[in-house]
Scaffold this motif. Structure first.
Motif, mmCIF file in Angstrom:
data_model
loop_
_atom_site.group_PDB
_atom_site.id
_atom_site.type_symbol
_atom_site.label_atom_id
_atom_site.label_comp_id
_atom_site.label_asym_id
_atom_site.label_seq_id
_atom_site.Cartn_x
_atom_site.Cartn_y
_atom_site.Cartn_z
ATOM 1 N N UNK A 1 30.273 38.027 -24.833
ATOM 2 C CA UNK A 1 28.946 37.706 -25.349
ATOM 3 C C UNK A 1 29.217 37.822 -27.119
ATOM 4 N N UNK A 2 28.455 37.060 -27.750
ATOM 5 C CA UNK A 2 28.708 37.416 -29.209
ATOM 6 C C UNK A 2 27.977 38.515 -29.687
ATOM 7 N N UNK A 3 28.458 39.109 -30.821
ATOM 8 C CA UNK A 3 27.712 40.541 -31.261
ATOM 9 C C UNK A 3 26.518 40.075 -31.949
ATOM 10 N N UNK A 4 25.869 40.894 -32.611
ATOM 11 C CA UNK A 4 24.484 40.733 -32.960
ATOM 12 C C UNK A 4 24.358 41.351 -34.537
ATOM 13 N N UNK A 5 23.433 40.817 -35.168
ATOM 14 C CA UNK A 5 23.679 41.158 -36.738
ATOM 15 C C UNK A 5 22.286 42.447 -36.618
ATOM 16 N N UNK A 6 22.151 42.900 -37.534
ATOM 17 C CA UNK A 6 21.197 44.053 -37.824
ATOM 18 C C UNK A 6 19.816 43.350 -37.911
ATOM 19 N N UNK A 7 19.891 42.001 -38.688
ATOM 20 C CA UNK A 7 18.579 41.271 -38.695
ATOM 21 C C UNK A 7 18.069 40.896 -37.237
ATOM 22 N N UNK A 8 18.925 40.333 -36.239
ATOM 23 C CA UNK A 8 18.529 40.131 -35.027
ATOM 24 C C UNK A 8 17.989 41.160 -34.367
ATOM 25 N N UNK A 9 18.952 42.309 -34.417
ATOM 26 C CA UNK A 9 18.252 43.506 -33.669
ATOM 27 C C UNK A 9 16.821 43.942 -34.271
ATOM 28 N N UNK A 10 16.815 44.134 -35.526
ATOM 29 C CA UNK A 10 15.334 44.462 -36.062
ATOM 30 C C UNK A 10 14.212 43.444 -35.434
ATOM 31 N N UNK A 11 14.505 42.331 -35.599
ATOM 32 C CA UNK A 11 13.410 41.513 -35.111
ATOM 33 C C UNK A 11 13.299 41.616 -33.831
ATOM 34 N N UNK A 12 14.313 41.937 -32.811
ATOM 35 C CA UNK A 12 14.006 42.192 -31.588
ATOM 36 C C UNK A 12 13.277 43.500 -31.103
ATOM 37 N N UNK A 13 13.621 44.489 -31.947
ATOM 38 C CA UNK A 13 13.000 45.743 -31.638
ATOM 39 C C UNK A 13 11.428 45.469 -32.139
ATOM 40 N N UNK A 14 11.195 44.965 -33.219
ATOM 41 C CA UNK A 14 9.793 44.719 -33.672
ATOM 42 C C UNK A 14 8.724 43.687 -32.609
ATOM 43 N N UNK A 15 9.585 42.982 -32.087
ATOM 44 C CA UNK A 15 8.799 42.007 -31.282
ATOM 45 C C UNK A 15 8.780 42.369 -29.847
ATOM 46 N N UNK A 16 9.536 43.715 -29.601
ATOM 47 C CA UNK A 16 9.540 44.756 -28.282
ATOM 48 C C UNK A 16 10.062 43.810 -27.169
ATOM 49 N N UNK A 17 11.314 42.947 -27.521
ATOM 50 C CA UNK A 17 11.883 42.297 -26.581
ATOM 51 C C UNK A 17 12.698 43.115 -25.500
ATOM 52 N N UNK A 18 12.766 42.737 -24.405
ATOM 53 C CA UNK A 18 13.480 43.720 -23.248
ATOM 54 C C UNK A 18 14.900 43.419 -23.310
ATOM 55 N N UNK A 19 15.389 44.628 -23.723
ATOM 56 C CA UNK A 19 17.162 44.471 -23.400
ATOM 57 C C UNK A 19 17.585 46.077 -23.359
ATOM 58 N N UNK A 20 18.728 46.155 -22.853
ATOM 59 C CA UNK A 20 19.221 47.602 -22.577
ATOM 60 C C UNK A 20 19.878 48.015 -24.140
ATOM 61 N N UNK A 21 19.534 49.233 -24.642
ATOM 62 C CA UNK A 21 19.828 49.708 -25.991
ATOM 63 C C UNK A 21 20.656 51.009 -25.787
ATOM 64 N N UNK A 22 21.754 50.944 -26.207
ATOM 65 C CA UNK A 22 22.621 52.212 -26.132
ATOM 66 C C UNK A 22 23.321 52.497 -27.264
ATOM 67 N N UNK A 23 23.104 53.902 -27.778
ATOM 68 C CA UNK A 23 23.556 54.429 -28.936
ATOM 69 C C UNK A 23 24.875 55.264 -28.642
ATOM 70 N N UNK A 24 26.336 54.855 -29.160
ATOM 71 C CA UNK A 24 27.199 55.642 -28.749
ATOM 72 C C UNK A 24 27.780 56.595 -29.678
ATOM 73 N N UNK A 25 27.033 56.918 -30.624
ATOM 74 C CA UNK A 25 27.255 58.010 -31.408
ATOM 75 C C UNK A 25 27.256 59.575 -30.995
ATOM 76 N N UNK A 26 27.602 60.410 -31.514
ATOM 77 C CA UNK A 26 27.370 61.952 -30.965
ATOM 78 C C UNK A 26 26.112 62.245 -30.943
ATOM 79 N N UNK A 27 25.626 63.418 -30.449
ATOM 80 C CA UNK A 27 24.302 63.789 -29.990
ATOM 81 C C UNK A 27 23.722 64.110 -31.514
ATOM 82 N N UNK A 28 24.540 64.922 -32.394
ATOM 83 C CA UNK A 28 23.766 65.340 -33.582
ATOM 84 C C UNK A 28 23.646 64.017 -34.621
ATOM 85 N N UNK A 29 24.345 63.126 -34.482
ATOM 86 C CA UNK A 29 24.190 61.766 -35.097
ATOM 87 C C UNK A 29 22.740 61.074 -34.883
ATOM 88 N N UNK A 30 22.772 61.032 -33.680
ATOM 89 C CA UNK A 30 21.557 60.539 -32.834
ATOM 90 C C UNK A 30 20.436 61.400 -33.323
#
Length: 100
Positions: A1-30
């Protein structure tokens, strides 16, 4: 599947779209900068697959600081049969730059 731009992500978060969202940074970064994603550090991902097994056939968007770790997480998940995984290009750094 194609990757997503930050612009697309921001729009999807703001419109409260349904998707599974995972942050793979370390806990302190999170803790420093959290967009509301489930935090599973890249190194722990192989051991925590059970936590996301139910999302295997859903769209999963993964992010990190710059897009490198999330790119690796995407490749790993694809080898485990997750075929709707998208990496956030540029990661949280690009997301924050876009917000300013």
């Amino acid at each position: 599947m194609e990757d997503i731009t930050v612009e697309d992500l921001k729009q999807r978060i703001e419109s409260k779209e349904e998707f599974v969202f995972i942050d793979v940074r370390e806990e302190w970064e999170y803790e420093e900068d959290n967009l509301g994603a489930l935090n599973i550090p890249l190194g722990a991902l192989p051991h925590q697959l059970g936590e996301i097994e139910q999302y295997k056939n859903q769209e999963i968007i993964i992010h990190c600081r710059s897009g490198a770790r999330s790119g690796n997480a995407k490749k790993f998940l694809e080898t485990k049969g997750y075929n709707k995984v998208r990496n956030v290009l540029g990661g949280i750094n690009a997301y924050r730059e876009f917000e300013d």
